[in-house]
Write a protein that holds these residues in place. Structure first.
Motif, mmCIF file in Angstrom:
data_model
loop_
_atom_site.group_PDB
_atom_site.id
_atom_site.type_symbol
_atom_site.label_atom_id
_atom_site.label_comp_id
_atom_site.label_asym_id
_atom_site.label_seq_id
_atom_site.Cartn_x
_atom_site.Cartn_y
_atom_site.Cartn_z
ATOM 1 N N GLY A 80 47.991 24.743 -1.331
ATOM 2 C CA GLY A 80 46.581 24.373 -1.459
ATOM 3 C C GLY A 80 46.117 23.477 -0.321
ATOM 4 O O GLY A 80 46.923 22.924 0.429
ATOM 5 N N ASN A 81 44.784 23.335 -0.231
ATOM 6 C CA ASN A 81 44.183 22.464 0.795
ATOM 7 C C ASN A 81 44.141 21.032 0.273
ATOM 8 O O ASN A 81 43.072 20.432 0.107
ATOM 9 N N VAL A 82 45.323 20.508 -0.027
ATOM 10 C CA VAL A 82 45.422 19.149 -0.547
ATOM 11 C C VAL A 82 46.555 18.403 0.129
ATOM 12 O O VAL A 82 47.500 19.000 0.649
ATOM 13 N N GLU A 83 46.406 17.088 0.078
ATOM 14 C CA GLU A 83 47.459 16.164 0.486
ATOM 15 C C GLU A 83 47.731 15.341 -0.760
ATOM 16 O O GLU A 83 46.854 14.605 -1.215
ATOM 17 N N PHE A 84 48.915 15.525 -1.356
ATOM 18 C CA PHE A 84 49.219 14.734 -2.547
ATOM 19 C C PHE A 84 49.623 13.332 -2.105
ATOM 20 O O PHE A 84 50.567 13.169 -1.319
ATOM 21 N N VAL A 85 48.915 12.329 -2.604
ATOM 22 C CA VAL A 85 49.094 10.967 -2.094
ATOM 23 C C VAL A 85 49.989 10.146 -3.020
ATOM 24 O O VAL A 85 50.177 10.465 -4.195
ATOM 25 N N SER A 86 50.524 9.060 -2.448
ATOM 26 C CA SER A 86 51.407 8.155 -3.182
ATOM 27 C C SER A 86 50.612 7.385 -4.228
ATOM 28 O O SER A 86 49.375 7.339 -4.208
ATOM 29 N N GLN A 87 51.343 6.746 -5.123
ATOM 30 C CA GLN A 87 50.689 5.932 -6.150
ATOM 31 C C GLN A 87 49.823 4.846 -5.502
ATOM 32 O O GLN A 87 48.680 4.628 -5.895
ATOM 33 N N LYS A 88 50.386 4.198 -4.486
ATOM 34 C CA LYS A 88 49.651 3.113 -3.831
ATOM 35 C C LYS A 88 48.349 3.640 -3.232
ATOM 36 O O LYS A 88 47.273 3.072 -3.439
ATOM 37 N N ASP A 89 48.440 4.750 -2.522
ATOM 38 C CA ASP A 89 47.234 5.293 -1.899
ATOM 39 C C ASP A 89 46.260 5.815 -2.949
ATOM 40 O O ASP A 89 45.044 5.635 -2.832
#
Ligand SMILES: *[C@@H]1O[C@H](CO)[C@@H](O)[C@H](O)[C@H]1NC(C)=O
Ligand SMILES: *[C@@H]1O[C@H](CO)[C@@H](O)[C@H](O)[C@H]1NC(C)=O
Ligand SMILES: *[C@@H]1O[C@H](CO)[C@@H](O)[C@H](O)[C@H]1NC(C)=O
Ligand SMILES: *[C@@H]1O[C@H](CO)[C@@H](O)[C@H](O)[C@H]1NC(C)=O
Ligand SMILES: *[C@@H]1O[C@H](CO)[C@@H](O)[C@H](O)[C@H]1NC(C)=O
Length: 346
Positions: A80-89
């Motif tokens: 997908g056109n996504v960036e899965f981000v960290s909890q902090k972000d």
């Protein structure tokens, strides 16, 4: 006057027939899958059951919600056109929030402009605990909805598809019907959905072969004819509950729109024997459930475009192209899961 007056008010579910073809998939490492189901369209006001044999094992809710989950930060296995981000972000960007009313909201960035065909920040979380059976109750106030959007509430184990995948909520674009799907490996005999067992479920069968592999990953599943089971239709009625019971006898799944949630669920004394016919059901008679489905982490995610929503976009009735859509943050204001709680009973 009390229990008696509310005891017998359960209407039978309407078994609508939608006759649609299935398609789709939720991929774990490399794959996708699909499934649909219908909500159990019964009107039920039952007293809280005093006969629940289930004990609350894990409750994911409120200020401690995220303590039980890992944030996945790899590249999206479904492209997908996504960036899965960290909890902090996610927390600093407002993509993973616990509100003062105890609701947890996770979703897609609806503030930034990104290039056409670029990636938009999103969240994918998996439970730290893993499960091989149980009664799972997920109360969602809303789910991500809209063109290009592919939300899923599901579980899977290591070495996909050997330890199986269970998709409870899944669909794409402006789809109106939820899909319920299993994906299995091949090591412990065949695993199929018995579509003849029509008295066991209210949804329309999409596929009967659960065995999945890269390149052949439709799985065995159902499409729920109830338009409150997915997307905007689900959100229009303030969401509801998805419940699934997973044991040696099989896997059963129910959807209850908010106004139809059985009171034993609300009372946290769930008694599935008192519920109406499930939306979806797979029996151990045609699939050795415990040898095909084990060690699952629970997962909630939202992707955009990708292998299913993107591939099906042109035929979805949505405007333009999926890569154009991803650029404009206004398209993602409804791309949010609002989680009231997730409870696991054993
Ligand atoms: C509990 O179980 C008993 C015995 O099976 C039954 O008579 C009773 O109706 C049940 N109560 C509820 C609330 O389901
Ligand atoms: C909020 O969640 C916590 C943790 O589950 C629970 O103990 C509490 O009762 C909840 N409060 C409300 C108002 O729902
Ligand atoms: C199921 O398959 C796994 C992996 O091949 C194997 O270790 C296990 O013994 C099998 N179980 C049964 C009951 O056949
Ligand atoms: C379902 O019914 C068909 C037609 O009667 C039969 O051929 C098939 O074996 C049945 N499937 C199962 C799983 O019983
Ligand atoms: C949701 O509600 C809106 C506003 O009433 C309506 O326009 C829309 O058709 C509904 N969508 C679904 C899928 O029910």
């Amino acid at each position: 006057m009390h229990a008696l007056s509310t005891f017998l008010l359960c209407a039978l579910p309407l078994t609508a027939f939608a006759g649609q073809s299935h398609r789709g998939a939720r991929y774990y490492y490399e794959r996708k899958l699909h499934g649909t189901r219908s909500s159990s369209g019964s009107t039920c006001t039952k007293p809280p059951s005093t006969n629940s044999t289930y004990k609350l094992a894990d409750l994911y809710q409120g200020s401690n919600f995220f303590e039980g989950w890992n944030f996945f930060t790899g590249s999206d296995p479904t492209h997908g056109n996504v960036e899965f981000v960290s909890q902090k972000d996610a927390q600093s960007q407002g993509l993973a929030v616990v509100n003062s009313d105890n609701t947890t909201v996770i979703g897609v960035d609806d503030k930034s402009t990104v290039p056409k065909g670029g990636n938009r920040n999103s969240v994918r979380i998996s439970s730290k605990k893993s499960y091989s059976s149980g009664l799972f109750i997920a109360d969602f106030g809303a789910m991500p909805a809209g063109c290009g959007i592919w939300p899923a509430w599901w579980s899977a184990g290591p070495n996909w598809p050997t330890s199986g995948e269970v998709d409870v909520v899944e669909g794409i674009n402006n789809q109106k019907n939820n899909q319920y799907t299993l994906h299995s490996g091949s090591s412990n005999g065949t695993c199929t959905l018995d579509k003849n067992a029509t008295e066991d479920f209210t949804s329309n069968v999409l596929g009967t072969q659960c065995q999945s592999s890269n390149g052949d990953d439709s799985g065995c599943g159902f499409s729920d004819p109830d338009p409150t089971s997915f997307g905007q239709g689900f959100n229009n009625v303030s969401g509801g509950v998805y419940a699934h019971l997973w044991n040696n006898e099989g896997i059963k799944m129910w959807h209850f729109a908010r106004s139809k949630i059985p009171s034993d669920i609300t009372a946290k004394k769930p008694n599935p024997t008192s519920w109406p016919t499930p939306a979806a059901a797979w029996s151990s008679k045609t699939c050795d459930i415990s040898n095909h489905f084990f060690d699952h982490a629970l997962t909630i995610d939202t992707t955009v475009c990708g292998d299913w929503a993107g591939d099906a976009y042109a035929s979805s009735g949505c405007p333009g192209t999926c890569s154009d859509l991803v650029a404009d943050p206004k398209n993602f204001v409804d791309a949010k899961w609002k989680i009231n709680y997730i409870a696991v009973y054993q």
